[in-house]
Motif scaffolding. Structure first.
Motif, short mmCIF file in Angstrom:
data_model
loop_
_atom_site.label_atom_id
_atom_site.label_comp_id
_atom_site.label_asym_id
_atom_site.label_seq_id
_atom_site.Cartn_x
_atom_site.Cartn_y
_atom_site.Cartn_z
N VAL A 50 27.48 37.49 53.64
CA VAL A 50 28.72 36.95 53.06
C VAL A 50 29.63 38.06 52.56
CG1 VAL A 50 27.79 34.71 52.39
CG2 VAL A 50 27.49 36.66 50.87
N GLU A 51 29.39 39.28 53.05
CA GLU A 51 30.20 40.39 52.58
C GLU A 51 31.69 40.14 52.86
OE1 GLU A 51 27.25 40.84 53.67
OE2 GLU A 51 26.27 42.21 52.29
N ARG A 52 31.99 39.54 53.96
CA ARG A 52 33.37 39.25 54.28
C ARG A 52 33.47 37.83 54.83
NH1 ARG A 52 36.94 43.69 54.92
NH2 ARG A 52 36.69 44.77 52.95
N SER A 53 34.14 36.97 54.11
CA SER A 53 34.39 35.62 54.59
C SER A 53 35.85 35.30 54.35
CB SER A 53 33.50 34.61 53.84
OG SER A 53 33.85 34.57 52.47
N ASP A 54 36.37 34.35 55.10
CA ASP A 54 37.76 33.94 54.89
C ASP A 54 37.98 33.56 53.43
OD1 ASP A 54 38.15 34.39 57.53
OD2 ASP A 54 38.49 32.29 58.11
N ARG A 55 37.06 32.74 52.90
CA ARG A 55 37.20 32.26 51.52
C ARG A 55 37.22 33.43 50.54
NH1 ARG A 55 36.18 27.64 48.55
NH2 ARG A 55 35.75 28.09 46.36
N GLY A 56 36.30 34.39 50.75
CA GLY A 56 36.22 35.52 49.84
C GLY A 56 37.50 36.34 49.83
N VAL A 57 38.04 36.60 51.00
CA VAL A 57 39.27 37.39 51.09
C VAL A 57 40.45 36.64 50.48
CG1 VAL A 57 40.89 38.52 52.66
CG2 VAL A 57 38.44 38.62 53.14
N ILE A 58 40.53 35.35 50.72
CA ILE A 58 41.62 34.53 50.14
C ILE A 58 41.53 34.52 48.63
CG2 ILE A 58 42.53 32.17 49.95
CD1 ILE A 58 41.67 31.80 52.93
N GLU A 59 40.33 34.31 48.09
CA GLU A 59 40.14 34.31 46.65
C GLU A 59 40.51 35.66 46.05
OE1 GLU A 59 39.38 32.05 44.54
OE2 GLU A 59 38.53 30.38 45.66
N TYR A 60 40.16 36.73 46.75
CA TYR A 60 40.45 38.07 46.25
C TYR A 60 41.96 38.33 46.21
CZ TYR A 60 40.38 43.19 45.94
OH TYR A 60 40.59 44.49 45.57
N THR A 88 50.00 32.18 50.10
CA THR A 88 50.33 33.48 50.69
C THR A 88 49.06 34.17 51.20
OG1 THR A 88 52.18 33.72 49.15
CG2 THR A 88 51.40 35.73 50.24
N ALA A 89 47.98 34.10 50.39
CA ALA A 89 46.71 34.71 50.80
C ALA A 89 46.18 34.06 52.07
CB ALA A 89 45.68 34.58 49.67
N GLN A 90 46.29 32.73 52.15
CA GLN A 90 45.85 32.01 53.35
C GLN A 90 46.66 32.45 54.57
OE1 GLN A 90 43.36 29.19 53.82
NE2 GLN A 90 43.74 30.23 55.77
N ALA A 91 47.97 32.63 54.39
CA ALA A 91 48.82 33.06 55.49
C ALA A 91 48.42 34.45 56.00
CB ALA A 91 50.29 33.07 55.05
N ILE A 92 48.04 35.33 55.08
CA ILE A 92 47.62 36.69 55.46
C ILE A 92 46.35 36.63 56.29
CG2 ILE A 92 46.75 38.90 54.58
CD1 ILE A 92 48.63 38.47 52.16
N VAL A 93 45.35 35.86 55.83
CA VAL A 93 44.07 35.77 56.54
C VAL A 93 44.24 35.08 57.88
CG1 VAL A 93 41.74 34.81 56.45
CG2 VAL A 93 42.72 35.88 54.42
N THR A 94 45.10 34.06 57.93
CA THR A 94 45.36 33.37 59.20
C THR A 94 45.97 34.33 60.22
OG1 THR A 94 45.69 31.26 58.07
CG2 THR A 94 46.62 31.46 60.29
N HIS A 95 46.85 35.19 59.74
CA HIS A 95 47.57 36.10 60.63
C HIS A 95 46.72 37.32 61.01
CE1 HIS A 95 51.30 37.67 62.38
NE2 HIS A 95 50.95 38.86 61.89
N LEU A 96 45.94 37.85 60.05
CA LEU A 96 45.23 39.12 60.27
C LEU A 96 43.72 38.96 60.41
CD1 LEU A 96 47.14 41.38 57.70
CD2 LEU A 96 47.54 41.18 60.16
N GLY A 97 43.18 37.79 60.06
CA GLY A 97 41.75 37.57 60.20
C GLY A 97 40.95 38.05 59.00
N VAL A 98 39.63 37.98 59.12
CA VAL A 98 38.74 38.32 58.01
C VAL A 98 38.78 39.81 57.69
CG1 VAL A 98 36.65 38.78 59.34
CG2 VAL A 98 36.46 37.75 57.06
N ASP A 99 39.27 40.63 58.63
CA ASP A 99 39.39 42.07 58.39
C ASP A 99 40.76 42.45 57.84
OD1 ASP A 99 36.81 42.55 59.37
OD2 ASP A 99 37.54 42.59 61.44
N ALA A 100 41.46 41.48 57.25
CA ALA A 100 42.83 41.71 56.78
C ALA A 100 42.93 42.89 55.82
CB ALA A 100 43.35 40.44 56.09
N LEU A 101 41.97 43.04 54.91
CA LEU A 101 42.06 44.10 53.90
C LEU A 101 42.01 45.48 54.55
CD1 LEU A 101 39.68 42.55 51.20
CD2 LEU A 101 42.17 42.35 51.37
N ASP A 102 41.11 45.65 55.52
CA ASP A 102 41.02 46.94 56.21
C ASP A 102 42.30 47.23 56.99
OD1 ASP A 102 38.44 47.42 55.28
OD2 ASP A 102 37.52 46.35 56.96
#
Length: 741
Positions: free
Chosen positions: A82-92, A105-119
């Motif tokens: 569970v190191e990287r999940s959509d939910r975890g990145v959105i919550e962060y 806004t967080a949901q839009a970022i993950v939808t557009h960039l995926g679970v690796d959005a932060l990297d």
């Protein structure tokens, strides 16, 4: 030992009794070189609970070559990835770290960039340019915050994947730092002891998700600690017999029906907890060390105070000042009240107890004033008044026109759960008066007496006939029963209280003297006789009627119920009241499981949050909602923000338990009494509920329930303190401190 990581595609076999599993996974990663020569799927065999399809897991074990089924991986441990999940990145991204970034806004970022959005954002912030909700300002905030908090990010995202709120995740991170993930993977149950608002159930969810077996030794120990704590908090005892706890633990551990532990295994884990210093075993009676040793220290503090040299008081001078105070206040105290005042001003430690209408608060006021008259050079800080709860402290302050605080605040309880004042830094005061002492539990009693200077005069005031504390112990009753301390019993009801049908009913319940008079209508109380299934309707009708008479649901009317579950339990009645009287705010609500919180709902805090200045039992109003994720609660002027994942810490408070109502008064109390409450109905419980009503008491239900509660036997709590303060009947010599060391 090697690992294989992948997504579960199919269950080929699962044994319900033994949990032996054969599953097929798509391989994502592995450090086993021989596996790379085969297909991208692999068969995993091992003993573990049924896992979730389409979820990623890491299995630890070794490759085996089965003569019939070919290459397999035999696993002896697993953990969910569970190191990287959509939910975890959105919550962060939508946490308070990123100002102005909400869930959408967080949901839009993950939808557009995926679970690796932060990297991706860290590599090139311009990847945010194609997202409609991102303007240059938000882009800068996200990029800058990610850079500042890169080291923290991995930990928080991992924690968010377990539905841990940002507030709670940050507490964990502040406690364990960069080691948080490793600490939790090694022993997730450490969270029970280290993080105040995480209990066994949340820690257990994490443990099972990362691969702990249901019969893991650490889980058995955690279950034992959880059950021991639950028992003490439910029944108020400070110890439990060993054999029943072992039986109960075996039942709890085998709820799923998949494990069948030998009782000796549980006994071994109790021994391990004793060796580790977390549990105390004395003659096969078990206690949490966190309860036993404070209780032992409390006994030592009390004996030390009782055996102190004391101060020689001039009784005639005290009587002179008391006469002057009576003339100045145009008041005439009874003989018992005078005795209470003189005893309190004479002794280093005095207990004053009595029921409603006996003048306890008036006596507190007199003791404080006369003490000031005798000691001319005192400052305002030299006399301190306190009570266990904020509501009780507020009532005390209003009645005496003196500042009164909670005991926690008096002792300097801080946001990290520590007390400023203790035996090394004693409280500076010449006189301390504590009201509502029946609510003081063992731990609070320990901290209070540890912080009290031997030179401080102490007066404890309370109604020993009320319910004992919510937490383990019964400090007031144990002190009274010890016969080591001077106790003054107030037994005369004064004129104003004599005219109250509420007060007269309280004493009828206390003395087990009920007549048909109970069921007649009086100006300040009534009993609505009805069948059990009709009780909810009559509660709603009574609220409606009280509101029409000018009372408000949020400030004046309180429903008191002894149980949470069932058709007439607190949970269901709260839902019915919310639906009936706060339906207009249905569009502004947050859903958490099967609970709904709406704008303007009345809610209660269930944990201590000293960092926000609010404590367990505080009642507030939801004043604002931010999207569908956060809300603001106003606790009498203190505004606290709650994330959707923090909502286990609050509950609707239109109906609350009688225990939670201790120390409070309400203008209107609605008290349902039905046979399904039978297991909880006790005389002290009824007495406490009735005495919470200030102006009007409405009882709803049947006669049998009331009679059962009044006449049922109520065994005393079992406490170490009671034993530690008990003296031989023949001589009753004063014990020495050494007896308790």
């Amino acid at each position: 030992m090697h690992f294989v990581e992948g997504e579960i595609q199919q269950y080929l076999f699962y044994n319900e009794e033994s949990s032996y599993s054969v599953i097929k996974i798509d391989i994502h990663d592995t450090d086993e070189p021989t596996i790379a020569r085969y297909e991208p799927t692999l068969i995993i065999c091992g003993f573990f609970p049924r896992l979730e399809l389409k979820q990623n897991y890491r299995f630890f074990g070794q490759v085996t070559d089965h003569p019939k089924y070919g290459i397999q991986f035999t696993a002896n441990r697993f953990e969910q990835v569970v190191e990287r999940s959509d939910r975890g990145v959105i919550e962060y991204l939508s946490s308070d770290l990123f100002k102005g970034i909400g869930p959408k806004t967080a949901q839009a970022i993950v939808t557009h960039l995926g679970v690796d959005a932060l990297d991706k954002i860290m590599d090139d912030p311009d990847v945010l340019d194609g997202i409609a909700l991102i303007n240059p300002g938000k882009k800068d905030i996200i990029a800058r915050t990610l850079k500042e908090n890169r080291q923290m990010e991995t930990t928080l995202v991992w924690l968010y994947g377990f539905m841990i709120s940002p507030r709670m995740a940050m507490k964990i991170y502040q406690r364990f730092g960069f080691a948080s993930v490793d600490v939790i993977k090694q022993n997730p149950y450490v969270l029970m002891n280290e993080i105040e608002q995480i209990g066994f159930k949340r820690a257990d969810e994490i443990a099972l998700k990362i691969g702990f077996s249901r019969d893991h030794p650490l889980r058995i120990q955690a279950v034992l600690l959880y059950l021991l704590s639950e028992y003490m908090n439910k029944f108020g005892d400070t110890y439990v017999d060993k054999e029943p706890l072992i039986d109960y633990a075996a039942q709890y551990l085998n709820q799923s029906g998949t494990i069948d532990l030998d009782l000796s295994v549980i006994g071994e884990q109790i021994d391990a907890l004793v060796m580790d210093g977390q549990v105390v075993d004395i003659e096969r009676r078990l206690s949490l060390a966190s309860i036993y040793f404070p209780e032992k220290a409390l006994a030592s503090s009390l004996i030390n105070r009782i055996q102190g040299p004391g101060e020689t008081a001039d009784t005639s001078m005290i009587e002179k000042y008391l006469d002057a105070f009576e003339r100045g206040q145009t008041i005439q105290y009874t003989d018992k009240q005078r005795q209470a005042i003189i005893t309190a001003l004479t002794n280093d430690l005095t207990i004053i107890t009595g029921g409603p209408g006996t003048g306890k608060t008036t006596i507190i006021d007199a003791i404080a004033h006369i003490f000031s008259m005798i000691h001319h050079n005192l400052s305002a800080d030299d006399i301190k008044l306190a009570a266990p709860t904020g509501k009780a402290a507020k009532r005390l302050s209003e009645a005496t026109s003196r500042e009164a605080t909670t005991i926690h605040r008096l002792l300097g309880y801080d946001y990290e759960g520590r007390f400023t004042y203790d035996k090394h830094h004693p409280l500076r005061a010449e006189l301390v008066i504590i009201d509502e002492v029946s609510m003081m539990d063992t731990l609070l009693g320990y901290h209070f007496f540890q912080a009290l200077s031997s030179k401080t005069k102490l007066v404890l005031v309370g109604d020993h006939n009320q319910l004992p504390s919510v937490g383990p112990g019964q400090v007031l009753s144990d002190l009274i029963d010890s016969s080591l301390i001077d106790v003054v019993y107030l037994d005369r009801i004064h004129r104003q209280a004599q005219d109250s049908a509420i007060v007269s009913l309280a004493y009828d319940v206390l003395h087990q003297h009920l007549s048909e008079e109970v069921f007649k209508r009086h100006p300040d109380r009534e009993f609505i006789l009805c069948r059990e299934h009709m009780v909810p309707d009559y509660i709603l009708k009574s609220i409606h009627s009280a509101r029409q008479s000018g009372y408000t649901l949020l400030d004046d009317i309180q429903v008191l119920i002894p149980m949470y579950k069932g058709a007439n339990g607190i949970d269901r009645i709260n839902q019915l009241i919310q639906e009936r009287f706060n339906a207009h705010n249905k569009a502004y609500q947050i859903v958490s499981g099967d609970r709904r919180f709406r704008l303007n709902d009345k809610v209660m805090l269930l944990v201590n949050q000293p960092e926000d200045g609010v404590m367990n039992g505080d009642i507030g109003i939801i004043t604002d909602m931010i999207e569908d994720k956060e809300m603001i609660v106003d606790f009498s002027g203190i505004h606290v923000k709650y994330n959707v994942n923090d909502l286990d810490n609050i509950t609707l408070a239109y109906a609350i338990s009688i225990h939670k109502a201790q120390g409070s008064e309400f203008r209107v109390v609605i008290l349902p009494l039905v046979r399904s409450y039978r297991i909880m109905l006790k005389r002290k419980l009824l007495y406490t509920a009735i005495t919470r009503a200030k102006e009007h008491l409405i009882m709803i239900g049947d006669k049998e329930a009331l009679h059962y509660g009044v006449y049922d036997h109520e065994p005393p709590r079992k406490t170490w303190l009671r034993e530690m303060l008990k003296l031989p009947e023949e001589t009753k010599p004063k014990p020495t401190i050494a007896d308790f060391m």
